[in-house]
Motif scaffolding. Sequence first.
Motif, PDB file in Angstrom:
ATOM      1  N   VAL A  60      -2.516  -7.458  -2.831  1.00 13.65           N
ATOM      2  CA  VAL A  60      -3.228  -6.158  -2.505  1.00 13.65           C
ATOM      3  C   VAL A  60      -4.708  -6.475  -2.504  1.00 13.65           C
ATOM      4  O   VAL A  60      -5.253  -7.257  -3.365  1.00 13.65           O
ATOM      5  CB  VAL A  60      -2.847  -4.932  -3.382  1.00 13.65           C
ATOM      6  CG1 VAL A  60      -3.702  -3.763  -3.233  1.00 13.65           C
ATOM      7  CG2 VAL A  60      -1.316  -4.624  -3.388  1.00 13.65           C
ATOM      8  N   HIS A  61      -5.378  -6.035  -1.313  1.00 17.80           N
ATOM      9  CA  HIS A  61      -6.799  -6.105  -1.228  1.00 17.80           C
ATOM     10  C   HIS A  61      -7.246  -4.640  -1.598  1.00 17.80           C
ATOM     11  O   HIS A  61      -7.012  -3.628  -1.165  1.00 17.80           O
ATOM     12  CB  HIS A  61      -7.147  -6.520   0.272  1.00 17.80           C
ATOM     13  CG  HIS A  61      -6.312  -7.609   0.799  1.00 17.80           C
ATOM     14  ND1 HIS A  61      -6.333  -8.894   0.259  1.00 17.80           N
ATOM     15  CD2 HIS A  61      -5.498  -7.688   1.619  1.00 17.80           C
ATOM     16  CE1 HIS A  61      -5.381  -9.904   0.913  1.00 17.80           C
ATOM     17  NE2 HIS A  61      -4.884  -9.154   1.852  1.00 17.80           N
ATOM     18  N   ALA A  62      -8.464  -4.811  -2.427  1.00 22.84           N
ATOM     19  CA  ALA A  62      -9.264  -3.654  -2.879  1.00 22.84           C
ATOM     20  C   ALA A  62      -9.749  -2.978  -1.873  1.00 22.84           C
ATOM     21  O   ALA A  62      -9.919  -1.798  -1.706  1.00 22.84           O
ATOM     22  CB  ALA A  62     -10.250  -3.869  -3.944  1.00 22.84           C
ATOM     23  N   ALA A  63     -10.263  -3.861  -0.777  1.00 21.55           N
ATOM     24  CA  ALA A  63     -10.878  -3.256   0.489  1.00 21.55           C
ATOM     25  C   ALA A  63      -9.929  -2.450   1.168  1.00 21.55           C
ATOM     26  O   ALA A  63     -10.317  -1.428   2.147  1.00 21.55           O
ATOM     27  CB  ALA A  63     -11.098  -4.290   1.393  1.00 21.55           C
ATOM     28  N   ASP A  64      -8.651  -2.376   0.850  1.00 20.09           N
ATOM     29  CA  ASP A  64      -7.724  -1.372   1.698  1.00 20.09           C
ATOM     30  C   ASP A  64      -7.514   0.002   0.807  1.00 20.09           C
ATOM     31  O   ASP A  64      -6.738   0.906   1.009  1.00 20.09           O
ATOM     32  CB  ASP A  64      -6.272  -2.041   1.620  1.00 20.09           C
ATOM     33  CG  ASP A  64      -6.362  -2.982   2.921  1.00 20.09           C
ATOM     34  OD1 ASP A  64      -7.241  -2.870   3.734  1.00 20.09           O
ATOM     35  OD2 ASP A  64      -5.514  -4.017   2.625  1.00 20.09           O
ATOM     36  N   PHE A  65      -8.357   0.070  -0.262  1.00 21.50           N
ATOM     37  CA  PHE A  65      -8.259   1.315  -1.261  1.00 21.50           C
ATOM     38  C   PHE A  65      -9.754   1.806  -1.395  1.00 21.50           C
ATOM     39  O   PHE A  65     -10.057   2.173  -2.400  1.00 21.50           O
ATOM     40  CB  PHE A  65      -7.830   1.012  -2.507  1.00 21.50           C
ATOM     41  CG  PHE A  65      -6.046   0.689  -2.409  1.00 21.50           C
ATOM     42  CD1 PHE A  65      -5.295   1.824  -2.785  1.00 21.50           C
ATOM     43  CD2 PHE A  65      -5.598  -0.437  -1.809  1.00 21.50           C
ATOM     44  CE1 PHE A  65      -4.084   1.743  -2.513  1.00 21.50           C
ATOM     45  CE2 PHE A  65      -4.084  -0.444  -1.754  1.00 21.50           C
ATOM     46  CZ  PHE A  65      -3.418   0.559  -2.222  1.00 21.50           C
TER      47      PHE A  65
END
Length: 207
Positions: A60-65
């Motif tokens: 999971v990429h933090a940039a997607d949150f």
Amino acid sequence: MRVEPVTPALLVERLVARIVAAGPGRTRVLLDGAPPAGPGRLAAALTDPLRALGRPVVTVHAADFLRPASLRLEYGRHDPDSYYDGWLDAAGLVREVLAPLGPDGSGRYLPTLWDAVADRATRAAYRDAPTGTVLLLDGDLLLGRGLPAELAVHLDVSPTVLARRLDADAAWTLDAYRRYAAEVAPRRTADVAVRYDDPEHPALILD
């Protein structure tokens, strides 16, 4: 600062061993580093060795949150304090990923939440992660937020190297990284800290 130089392959081997040592249940790993450190690349390097040991892997990429633009950019597009404090939707990340993928979680998680470019929800479907799954969450400025995890890894880049390697259009974030180093001290906060000025020649930070 004492360091132990390692090869990239040995770094992956050591991290895989730490992850496996956390136990057979679901294991959440934070891979923290500024963009030039490439924490996402490290996540990719860990995936196959973990799977070879029979561990399912979720990345999971933090940039997607990130939070919506109306909140992220409330004080302008180039405000380092907002970048530090207000860009990441930490509550959403805990709710949709870190809590369900915890040792006692449901295993039902959301892989992405927000498309920052389109500034709208991704409308991704929920997925199920079996027991034994390893979550690799990569991003920057992740520590010091109370994000629950079994292992936190920090890729440390010196201020000089960071300033040189950071994209010119992101130079305004340097003050956020200076604040992060001063307030969070990620080299000490992380379970594993790695000197990462040169990804081809990393070194484990021992103290």
